[in-house]
Design a protein around this motif. Sequence first.
Motif, short mmCIF file in Angstrom:
data_model
loop_
_atom_site.label_atom_id
_atom_site.label_comp_id
_atom_site.label_asym_id
_atom_site.label_seq_id
_atom_site.Cartn_x
_atom_site.Cartn_y
_atom_site.Cartn_z
N PHE A 114 0.92 -1.02 -0.04
CA PHE A 114 -0.06 -0.15 0.03
C PHE A 114 0.79 1.20 -0.11
O PHE A 114 1.88 1.27 0.56
CB PHE A 114 -0.91 0.17 1.23
CG PHE A 114 -1.91 -1.06 1.54
CD1 PHE A 114 -2.98 -1.19 0.89
CD2 PHE A 114 -1.28 -2.11 1.88
CE1 PHE A 114 -3.89 -2.30 1.07
CE2 PHE A 114 -1.80 -3.57 2.36
CZ PHE A 114 -3.37 -3.45 1.56
N GLN A 115 0.30 2.41 -0.54
CA GLN A 115 1.19 3.35 -0.41
C GLN A 115 0.80 4.44 0.87
O GLN A 115 -0.39 4.89 0.91
CB GLN A 115 0.68 4.52 -1.57
CG GLN A 115 1.00 3.77 -3.25
CD GLN A 115 2.04 2.80 -3.33
OE1 GLN A 115 3.13 3.54 -2.98
NE2 GLN A 115 2.28 1.73 -4.01
N VAL A 116 1.92 4.60 1.36
CA VAL A 116 1.66 5.24 2.79
C VAL A 116 2.81 6.28 3.01
O VAL A 116 3.90 6.08 2.98
CB VAL A 116 1.69 4.24 4.07
CG1 VAL A 116 1.56 4.89 5.14
CG2 VAL A 116 0.68 3.18 3.92
N ALA A 117 2.45 7.69 2.87
CA ALA A 117 3.48 8.87 3.19
C ALA A 117 4.48 8.48 2.20
O ALA A 117 5.71 8.68 2.61
CB ALA A 117 3.87 8.85 4.71
N GLY A 118 4.30 8.38 1.13
CA GLY A 118 5.37 8.37 -0.10
C GLY A 118 6.29 6.99 -0.11
O GLY A 118 7.26 7.06 -0.78
N GLU A 119 5.75 5.84 0.47
CA GLU A 119 6.53 4.77 0.46
C GLU A 119 5.58 3.70 0.07
O GLU A 119 4.44 3.64 0.71
CB GLU A 119 7.57 4.46 1.45
CG GLU A 119 8.42 3.42 1.16
CD GLU A 119 9.66 3.43 2.21
OE1 GLU A 119 9.21 3.34 3.48
OE2 GLU A 119 10.77 3.45 2.04
N SER A 120 5.86 2.61 -0.53
CA SER A 120 5.17 1.31 -0.63
C SER A 120 5.20 0.46 0.61
O SER A 120 6.60 0.01 0.76
CB SER A 120 5.71 0.85 -1.91
OG SER A 120 4.79 -0.47 -2.24
N LYS A 121 4.43 0.11 1.27
CA LYS A 121 4.45 -0.45 2.73
C LYS A 121 3.41 -1.90 2.58
O LYS A 121 2.33 -1.48 2.33
CB LYS A 121 4.37 0.36 3.82
CG LYS A 121 5.38 1.51 4.06
CD LYS A 121 6.55 0.87 4.37
CE LYS A 121 7.58 1.76 4.91
NZ LYS A 121 8.88 1.15 5.24
N THR A 122 3.94 -2.99 3.38
CA THR A 122 2.94 -4.01 3.62
C THR A 122 2.49 -3.74 4.80
O THR A 122 2.96 -2.77 5.88
CB THR A 122 3.72 -5.21 3.55
OG1 THR A 122 4.58 -5.16 4.49
CG2 THR A 122 4.36 -5.62 2.10
#
Length: 280
Positions: A135-143
Motif C-alpha cells: 500500500f502507498q503510505v506517506a510516500g512509500e510502498s509498505k506492507t
Amino acid sequence: MKKIKPFSILLPGVLLLSSCANLPFIGAEDIPVQAAIDTNKPFSNDDYTKLLAQYVTDDGWVNYEQLQQNRGALDRYYAQLAAVTPDTYKSWDENQQLAFLMNAYNALTLLAIIEQEPLKSSIRDIPGVWSSKKFQVAGESKTLNNIEHDIIRPTFNEPRIHAALVCAAKSCPPLRNEPFTAENVDAQLEDQVKRWLARPDSGFRIDRQENKVYLSKIFDWYGDDWKPNFAVKDQFSGDDKQKAVLNFISNYVSSEDQAYLKAGGYKVGYLGYDWSLNKQ
C-alpha cells in the motif's frame, strides 16, 4: 522515526490514480489508489471518521458487506494516506505520527478485506495479506507487516499498540469506531487496553478454580514488547515475558485481582485464537 523515501507518484494539486496505467511501476501485489483528492488540502481523517461510525459498532464489529458496497470513503482515505509527503510526516510530533500509522494499519486492513470478491471468511484466506500486498503510505510502498513490525514497534516504546492494531479477526482487540488522534491518543490507547482485557474469551481471564490465568495469544506472540518497561522478578507467575505482561495487566484490574496476580502461584496459559472475520 525511520526516514520515509519520496515516492514518485505524489503529484501537486490533484492525486488521481484510478488504474495501473497511472503508475510508473506496479507489481502484482501492489494495491493502487482508486480515488481522486485535492492534495493542496491538509491531511484529514474525515472520511475515515465517517466510515468507522457507519460500519463499525461500539463493540468493534464490522459490516464488511455494506462497506464493500459503499467503499468510496475508504478509497478516499487511502488516497489521503498515500498523498502525505515524507516532509509532512516528519514535521509531525510523535503522537501525530503514531496516530497516523495506527489509523493507516487498521484502514488498510479493512481495504484488504473488501478487495476480495467474494469476501473471505478469514483474513488468513487472503494470500500475502501481511507480507506481500503493498500500500502507498506517506510516500512509500509498505506492507502491513512493514507498518507494524518495521516502523511502529521498533520506533515507539509503546506496547499498548497491540490493543489498537486490529487484524480483522474475532480474537483481535476490538476495532475502535473512531480514528486515533494526536490530542487523544494516550487516553484512546488506555481505553483500548481496558476494552481488550475485558473480553474473557480473547483478552484476559482469571480462573480461580483452576488457579490459572489465561492471556490473549497476542501476549505470547509479542510479549517481549512489555519487558523493557514492565519486567519484574519477585512477583507474578510464569517466565520473564509472562511476568512483564501480567505486571502490565495488573494496572487494569480490580485490587483483588491485582493482589492475586502479584502473589503468583498460579499457572499461565493462552486463550484460543479465532481467526474468523470480526464481522457483524
